[in-house]
Structures are given as C-alpha cells and as structure tokens.
Write a protein that holds these residues in place. Structure first.
Motif, PDB file in Angstrom:
ATOM      1  N   GLY A 173       0.816  -1.208   0.000  1.00  0.00           N
ATOM      2  CA  GLY A 173       0.000   0.000   0.000  1.00  0.00           C
ATOM      3  C   GLY A 173       0.848   1.257   0.000  1.00  0.00           C
ATOM      4  O   GLY A 173       0.564   2.226  -0.727  1.00  0.00           O
ATOM      5  N   ALA A 174       1.907   1.253   0.807  1.00  0.00           N
ATOM      6  CA  ALA A 174       2.814   2.400   0.858  1.00  0.00           C
ATOM      7  C   ALA A 174       3.518   2.600  -0.484  1.00  0.00           C
ATOM      8  O   ALA A 174       3.732   3.738  -0.923  1.00  0.00           O
ATOM      9  N   PHE A 234       3.784   6.330  -5.702  1.00  0.00           N
ATOM     10  CA  PHE A 234       3.581   6.630  -7.111  1.00  0.00           C
ATOM     11  C   PHE A 234       2.385   7.554  -7.303  1.00  0.00           C
ATOM     12  O   PHE A 234       2.442   8.493  -8.104  1.00  0.00           O
ATOM     13  N   HIS A 235       1.321   7.289  -6.586  1.00  0.00           N
ATOM     14  CA  HIS A 235       0.130   8.137  -6.707  1.00  0.00           C
ATOM     15  C   HIS A 235       0.417   9.558  -6.250  1.00  0.00           C
ATOM     16  O   HIS A 235      -0.073  10.529  -6.845  1.00  0.00           O
ATOM     17  N   ARG A 236       1.196   9.690  -5.217  1.00  0.00           N
ATOM     18  CA  ARG A 236       1.536  11.019  -4.707  1.00  0.00           C
ATOM     19  C   ARG A 236       2.347  11.802  -5.740  1.00  0.00           C
ATOM     20  O   ARG A 236       2.251  13.027  -5.828  1.00  0.00           O
ATOM     21  N   PRO A 259      -4.925  -3.661   6.013  1.00  0.00           N
ATOM     22  CA  PRO A 259      -3.537  -3.239   6.199  1.00  0.00           C
ATOM     23  C   PRO A 259      -2.959  -2.529   4.975  1.00  0.00           C
ATOM     24  O   PRO A 259      -2.189  -1.563   5.105  1.00  0.00           O
ATOM     25  N   LEU A 260      -3.326  -3.001   3.776  1.00  0.00           N
ATOM     26  CA  LEU A 260      -2.817  -2.365   2.562  1.00  0.00           C
ATOM     27  C   LEU A 260      -3.301  -0.917   2.473  1.00  0.00           C
ATOM     28  O   LEU A 260      -2.514  -0.007   2.188  1.00  0.00           O
ATOM     29  N   LEU A 261      -4.580  -0.700   2.742  1.00  0.00           N
ATOM     30  CA  LEU A 261      -5.115   0.656   2.694  1.00  0.00           C
ATOM     31  C   LEU A 261      -4.526   1.536   3.791  1.00  0.00           C
ATOM     32  O   LEU A 261      -4.339   2.744   3.587  1.00  0.00           O
ATOM     33  N   TYR A 262      -4.222   0.942   4.928  1.00  0.00           N
ATOM     34  CA  TYR A 262      -3.599   1.706   6.003  1.00  0.00           C
ATOM     35  C   TYR A 262      -2.229   2.225   5.549  1.00  0.00           C
ATOM     36  O   TYR A 262      -1.900   3.408   5.728  1.00  0.00           O
ATOM     37  N   ARG A 319      -1.559   6.304   4.908  1.00  0.00           N
ATOM     38  CA  ARG A 319      -0.532   6.918   5.748  1.00  0.00           C
ATOM     39  C   ARG A 319       0.571   7.532   4.896  1.00  0.00           C
ATOM     40  O   ARG A 319       1.066   8.640   5.183  1.00  0.00           O
ATOM     41  N   THR A 320       0.951   6.833   3.827  1.00  0.00           N
ATOM     42  CA  THR A 320       2.026   7.334   2.955  1.00  0.00           C
ATOM     43  C   THR A 320       1.535   8.454   2.060  1.00  0.00           C
ATOM     44  O   THR A 320       2.249   9.437   1.817  1.00  0.00           O
ATOM     45  N   LEU A 321       0.310   8.336   1.585  1.00  0.00           N
ATOM     46  CA  LEU A 321      -0.237   9.359   0.688  1.00  0.00           C
ATOM     47  C   LEU A 321      -0.346  10.710   1.382  1.00  0.00           C
ATOM     48  O   LEU A 321      -0.129  11.759   0.775  1.00  0.00           O
TER      49      LEU A 321
END
Length: 241
Positions: free
Chosen positions: A153-154, A159-161, A230-233, A237-239
């Motif tokens: 997820g992080a 990449f999205h950020r 957990p993946l979305l968490y 958090r990273t986004l």
C-alpha cells in the motif's frame, strides 16, 4: 540521466548513454544473446520476458505484444502515430522520469521501434532487479501477510503522490526484492494530475488481482481483514505524509 537516439532504415533506438553507450540493434535480438550463452527466458507478461547478460549488467528484454481479442488480428503490431507515441519510447521516458524522482522502478536502458508502413513493433530493455519475486508469486506461496500488504500500500501511494498512473496495476507488476518493493511494466502508464477517481481505479484493479490469486483463501471478509485493510492503512498513511 540522458537519452540518445540512433536511427536506421528500419526504425530507431533510444538509449541512455550513461547506462550503456554501446546499444545497437543486436541488443534486441534474443538470438544474439543466445549465441553468447547470455540468454534465459522467464515467465511474466504476454509471452514472457528474456533476461540478458549485457555489458551493462543483467537486463530484461521485453517485446511488446497485444492482449485480448485484438491480438488475434494484430499480434505484436501497433498503429503508427509518430516516434514519440510508440509504446517503447513512451515507457522509456516515463521510467527515466520516475527514476529521477527516486521512485522504485527498474532503470531504463534502451527502447526500440521498427516501423512497417502504418504499423510498428517495439521492444524495451530495463535493468533487472536481482533476487526478487513478483507479489503474485508471494501470494501463491502464501507469503503475503498484513505486514507485506501494508508495504505494498505504501509503495502504490508513493507513485500516486507523484502523479503516476499505472495502467495495469496487479500483483504480477509488483516486485518484492530483499531491499525494497518495486513497480514494473509501465506500458500505457502516464503522469496525471492528482485525482481520486484514477487512484481508486488503480487500487481496485490491484484488489481484484490479489483476490483472484487467492490472497485470503477463506473468502472476502477474511481478505478485507487480513490483507486489504492493512494495505489501505499503508496507502493512506504514505499518501498523506
């Protein structure tokens, strides 16, 4: 990071002279490497990829092939709309841009197109990430847990950020290496303005891939609890960091 263009009667080669100044058409011929005992073919993608031992180190040679119903008609041919629009040149330049941003992607080595009238064929060479498995392989081996899901997820959030939209975000295009996680195969990927719609679509594509591979064999509720939450968490958090 730079690029250099080499043209011939059949098409053109775009390469990074800082990685290897000696790239020519032979680099895109599996037979050339086979004769030198420098070729191995591995699964992954449409038709697999070739791992080649080059003067620039181990690299991955990928020939672009179509998927779905259109593959029966056109195979590995694409409509010519200009050199800069070819699949290989576009992906080469996107990889260079992401590498410059410090995103975990394979380094671009060279790209080629060969034009025939209204169509072209294309190839891409990238440096190989050693000692790595795809996330799909980890899922099949039951090695995807909550901790790794959070790291995935992080990874996607980074990449999205940066505004990178992966056109085919699935478990086969996430690479798990000893030092880090990487994203692969940016064919048709592009930089986009931040927008929730395409980010969610990316995530949902990844979700379908993981679920289909059996990331949580006990069903969707278990998958959501053990993997997706957990993946979305890790993503959120990273986004927002």
């Amino acid at each position: 990071m730079h690029e250099q263009l080499r043209q011939d009667a059949e098409g053109a080669i775009l390469f990074d002279p800082g990685v290897s100044p000696q790239v020519d058409g032979r680099w895109f011929d599996p037979g050339y490497w086979r004769e030198r005992a420098a070729l191995s073919v591995r699964g992954g993608g449409r038709g697999g990829v070739a791992v080649i031992a080059t003067p620039a180190g181990e690299c991955v040679l990928r020939h672009y092939r179509r998927g779905g119903m259109v593959a029966r008609l056109l195979g590995d041919r694409y409509l010519w709309t200009g050199a800069d629009s070819t699949r290989s040149f576009a992906e080469f330049r996107l990889l260079q841009a992401m590498y410059k941003l410090g995103l975990p992607v394979p380094q671009a080595v060279a790209a080629r197109y060969q034009r025939r009238g209204l169509h072209y064929r294309a190839d891409l060479i990238t440096q190989r990430i050693p000692a790595a498995q795809t996330l799909a392989e980890r899922v099949v081996e039951r090695l995807l847990d909550a901790e790794l899901a959070q790291e995935v997820g992080a990874l996607v959030a980074r990449f999205h950020r940066a505004g990178v939209c992966h056109a085919d975000l699935n478990a086969h295009n996430v690479l798990v290496a000893p030092d880090a996680l990487y994203l692969l195969d940016f064919d048709r990927g592009r930089m986009r303005a931040p927008e929730q719609g395409w980010r969610i679509a990316n995530l949902q594509r990844l979700r379908r891939s993981l679920f289909k591979l059996g990331a949580a064999p006990d069903g969707e509720p278990a998958f959501d609890q053990q993997i997706w939450t957990p993946l979305l968490y890790g993503y959120e958090r990273t986004l927002s960091a």
